[in-house]
Design an enzyme around this catalytic site. Sequence first.
Site, PDB file in Angstrom:
ATOM      1  N   CYS A  64       0.823  -1.215   0.000  1.00 23.81           N
ATOM      2  CA  CYS A  64       0.000   0.000   0.000  1.00 23.81           C
ATOM      3  C   CYS A  64       0.857   1.265   0.000  1.00 23.81           C
ATOM      4  O   CYS A  64       1.494   1.580   1.002  1.00 23.81           O
ATOM      5  CB  CYS A  64      -0.918  -0.058   1.222  1.00 23.81           C
ATOM      6  N   CYS A 100      -0.164   3.960   2.531  1.00 20.81           N
ATOM      7  CA  CYS A 100       0.209   3.538   3.889  1.00 20.81           C
ATOM      8  C   CYS A 100       1.631   4.001   4.206  1.00 20.81           C
ATOM      9  O   CYS A 100       1.923   4.425   5.321  1.00 20.81           O
ATOM     10  CB  CYS A 100       0.116   2.017   4.047  1.00 20.81           C
TER      11      CYS A 100
END
Length: 114
Positions: free
Chosen positions: A35, A38
Amino acid sequence: MIHAEGVAEVTDTTFDAEVLAAGLPVLVEFTADWCGPCRQLAPVLGVIAEEETGRLKVVQIDVDHNPEITGRYAVLSMPTLMVFRDGEPVKSMVGARPKRRLLQELEDVLPAAF
């Protein structure tokens, strides 16, 4: 997992004790290695964890390795941020955001600063 400094990692086995039984509100980041947003959020969470010590506990959970908790809260997008207070989810946000905006969004669920 992209680890944010000062942010503990929780798992399917430790989630209930670390998050639901915590005495403070807990900000949980549902994250994954793949991700990109993230990774952007990790340093922001590290700073918030340090600055809000005593008012907010910040933890991360890797969705790929912890399917039980991810499924329990029906998390589909990364990063998902959930705030738990007294064992219940009280707020959910999806996506990375800058520190100032995240703190503004957390104001209504954090105890007042003294």
